[in-house]
Design an enzyme around this catalytic site. Structure first.
Site, PDB file in Angstrom:
ATOM      1  N   GLY A 104       0.846  -1.191   0.000  1.00 19.65           N
ATOM      2  CA  GLY A 104       0.000   0.000   0.000  1.00 19.65           C
ATOM      3  C   GLY A 104       0.877   1.235   0.000  1.00 19.65           C
ATOM      4  N   CYS A 150       4.933  -6.538   2.150  1.00 14.94           N
ATOM      5  CA  CYS A 150       5.334  -5.141   2.245  1.00 14.94           C
ATOM      6  C   CYS A 150       4.449  -4.390   3.245  1.00 14.94           C
ATOM      7  CB  CYS A 150       5.323  -4.498   0.852  1.00 14.94           C
ATOM      8  SG  CYS A 150       6.169  -2.914   0.831  1.00 14.94           S
ATOM      9  N   TYR A 151       3.610  -3.469   2.776  1.00 12.07           N
ATOM     10  CA  TYR A 151       2.711  -2.759   3.693  1.00 12.07           C
ATOM     11  C   TYR A 151       1.865  -3.754   4.501  1.00 12.07           C
ATOM     12  CZ  TYR A 151      -0.892   0.587   5.201  1.00 12.07           C
ATOM     13  OH  TYR A 151      -1.744   1.354   5.938  1.00 12.07           O
ATOM     14  N   HIS A 200       8.615  -7.922  -2.367  1.00 11.73           N
ATOM     15  CA  HIS A 200       7.463  -8.239  -3.230  1.00 11.73           C
ATOM     16  C   HIS A 200       7.691  -9.531  -4.016  1.00 11.73           C
ATOM     17  CE1 HIS A 200       5.130  -4.528  -2.726  1.00 11.73           C
ATOM     18  NE2 HIS A 200       6.291  -3.931  -2.587  1.00 11.73           N
ATOM     19  N   GLU A 217       5.637 -11.126  -5.678  1.00  7.54           N
ATOM     20  CA  GLU A 217       4.789 -11.160  -6.882  1.00  7.54           C
ATOM     21  C   GLU A 217       5.460 -10.524  -8.098  1.00  7.54           C
ATOM     22  OE1 GLU A 217       4.468  -9.270  -4.269  1.00  7.54           O
ATOM     23  OE2 GLU A 217       3.564  -7.328  -4.675  1.00  7.54           O
ATOM     24  N   ASP A 236     -11.554 -10.424 -25.784  1.00  7.22           N
ATOM     25  CA  ASP A 236     -12.550 -10.748 -24.758  1.00  7.22           C
ATOM     26  C   ASP A 236     -13.904 -11.118 -25.362  1.00  7.22           C
ATOM     27  OD1 ASP A 236     -10.459  -9.987 -23.201  1.00  7.22           O
ATOM     28  OD2 ASP A 236     -11.304  -8.048 -22.628  1.00  7.22           O
ATOM     29  N   LYS A 286      -6.577 -11.317 -18.105  1.00  6.53           N
ATOM     30  CA  LYS A 286      -6.399 -11.345 -19.554  1.00  6.53           C
ATOM     31  C   LYS A 286      -5.661 -12.604 -20.035  1.00  6.53           C
ATOM     32  CE  LYS A 286      -6.941  -8.836 -23.284  1.00  6.53           C
ATOM     33  NZ  LYS A 286      -8.160  -8.066 -23.559  1.00  6.53           N
TER      34      LYS A 286
END
Ligand code: XMP
Length: 514
Positions: A55, A82-83, A169, A171, A227, A370
């Site tokens: 955040g 993290c946050y 992080h 990710e 999509d 996606k």
């Protein structure tokens, strides 16, 4: 059987969707919710694990995003990033303060391999750090499981309570073994079996749609984009000829795109659906004549699109269901999930549902990212060149032409763009660049070709790398490739005598060129 899931609790960090995607790459279904979500609601979803995201704030300031202690006392494993890690510590009785040394970028982290999170991880591993606060004192019951030269608590855990805090992080792909760490959390610590797969998603969705629709009539607005194409094929698989697809060709599509869409979905294609192509090019060009202001162009194209669609819908009459190709980032960004404040209302052709007489909306891709939509598309047998199509805005080339849109300018930008895309594919760069296209500036200037003076347009080439399309950097394309594109465009596209490469990042620019 209930779908096992992990919840990502969003504190407004820029990587919230990335966290969810990485979890899904571990074949575990995952959804994003705001940190304001009611605890009872979280409990009712029966998650196998919870991940708290990063955040932008300092968690110790008045009014900062936080969560209740109860979140950590439900017996559900929690991983704070993290946050999120700092919130976990603060709420449970630790301390967070401004760090004497701010860490940003790739950082060498020393990990304790006895932590389940870091088993098989190299003891010294490169991780992505981005923080100005640090955990100066852990909450009771925690032990340090990783540190860096400047950060004494790069990770900590309370194994007994299944609570894990990571300052970096995992990710972000710069964290070299981040996916492994997330895998350990969701599969080993949370005990998820890993049953989230596109083949079963497609099969289950087709069956569910068939049951829902029964012998009802279904209508789908097909744009030719990824999509809506995947949504249409899924519906076609489920209910075949009960589906009608309306494809409006507004004359602002990429070169040959209208015909390519018709080839796949039309009468000679593999799907037994009712396909209506409306060739409305002239109508759009007429309405755009003399209009130069970009927002006004967008508005006109959007309104005209609805008008054309409405006329077709009237001919078809009442239907039971309307199909929309909404995907998960649309859901998160429209404020229904997560904490993200960005609302891209202008990004979709608004108002479509109002002009159709229908009972219910079907959004078969509502839970997918996606790349998952693409996997589902391949699973459904849609050709690769359609599945890996570039993102393309609803208003099409109308917003890639500066100034007035004319048929002639559309021809120029279509031809230039086709050459550009062809050369990027030839150079093997198409899967590495986030988005790339040619646009037409409104600038004409003097040039010389053979012995002749020319006074022609300048084409702008755009190529960006981006994680989420909210921010972007111009992509580094090898000089030789740019030169080939430049000389081919000038030689082959009548009306162009200069080619520019747009270096602007977003912000301050936007990805589109309008
Ligand atoms: P911008 O130009 O806002 O673009 O930086 C971000 C991403 O959104 C796409 N985009 C659109 N997509 N309708 C769409 O469906 C639109 O009106 C629209 N405008 C921009 C753009 O191509 C990029 O991927």
């Amino acid at each position: 059987m209930e779908q096992e899931k992990v919840l990502v609790i969003d504190f407004g960090g820029q990587y919230n969707q990335l966290v969810a995607r990485r979890v899904r790459e571990c074949n575990v279904y995952c959804e994003i919710y705001s940190y304001k979500t009611d605890l009872e609601q979280i409990r009712a979803m029966n998650p196998r694990g919870i991940i708290l995201t990063g955040g932008p704030d300092s968690c110790y300031v008045e009014g900062a995003a936080t969560c209740g202690r109860e979140l950590f006392e439900m017996g559900i494993p929690v991983l704070g990033l993290c946050y999120g890690a700092q919130v976990m510590m603060l709420v449970l009785g630790g301390r967070v303060e401004k760090a004497p040394v701010r860490e940003y970028g790739k950082t060498m982290v020393t990990v304790d391999n006895t932590s389940v999170l870091f088993s098989d991880v190299k003891q010294e591993t490169v991780c992505w750090m981005s923080h100005f606060d640090y955990i100066s004192q852990m909450a009771p019951g925690f032990r340090v499981t990783a540190h860096t030269a400047d950060c004494p608590v790069a990770a900590a855990e309370n194994r007994e309570k299944n609570l894990y805090a990571i300052q970096f992080h995992p990710e972000v792909l710069h964290t070299q073994e981040g996916t492994k760490m997330l895998h350990h959390f969701v599969r080993t610590i949370c005990g998820c079996g890993g049953s989230w797969r596109m083949d079963s998603f497609v099969k289950d969705s087709v069956l569910a749609i068939r049951e829902q629709v029964g012998d009802g009539k279904v209508l789908c607005a097909l744009s030719g984009g990824v999509d809506s194409s995947v949504a249409a094929v899924m519906l076609a698989r489920a209910v075949g000829s009960q589906l009608t697809c309306v494809f409006v060709d507004h004359g602002l599509l990429r070169k040959n795109e209208g015909d390519e869409v018709e080839e796949v979905f039309g009468a000679h294609g593999p799907y037994q659906l009712n396909f209506i192509r409306v060739n409305a090019q002239e109508r759009f060009y007429k309405r755009l004549a003399g209009v130069t202001e970009p927002e006004q162009k967008r508005k006109i194209i959007g309104e005209e699109f609805i008008r054309v669609f409405e006329e077709e819908a009237k001919k078809i009459g009442a239907v039971d269901y309307l199909v929309q190709g909404t995907i998960y980032p649309d859901v998160v960004e429209s404020g229904l999930g997560g904490e993200s404040a960005v609302i891209k209302s202008h990004h979709n052709v608004g108002g479509l549902p109002d002009c159709v007489d229908f009972k219910e909306i079907i959004e078969p891709l509502r839970s997918l990212f996606k790349d998952e939509v693409r996997k589902a598309g391949l699973e459904l047998g849609i050709p690769e060149h359609l599945v890996y199509r570039q993102p393309f805005p609803g208003p099409g080339l109308g917003i890639r032409i500066i100034g007035e849109v004319t048929q002639e300018k559309v021809r120029i930008v279509q031809d230039a763009d086709a050459i550009y895309r062809e050369e990027i594919v030839k150079a093997g760069l198409d899967r590495t660049i986030g988005q790339y296209f040619a646009a037409l500036t409104n600038m004409r200037s003097v040039g010389v070709m053979g012995d002749e003076r020319t006074y022609d347009y300048a084409v702008a080439l755009r190529a960006v790398n981006t994680i989420d399309f909210m921010t972007a950097e111009s992509a580094e394309i090898p000089w030789e490739v740019l030169q080939i594109v430049m000389s081919r465009i000038i030689n082959e596209v009548r009306g162009v005598n200069r080619v520019f490469y747009d270096l602007t990042s977003k912000p301050p620019g936007t990805i589109e060129f309008e």
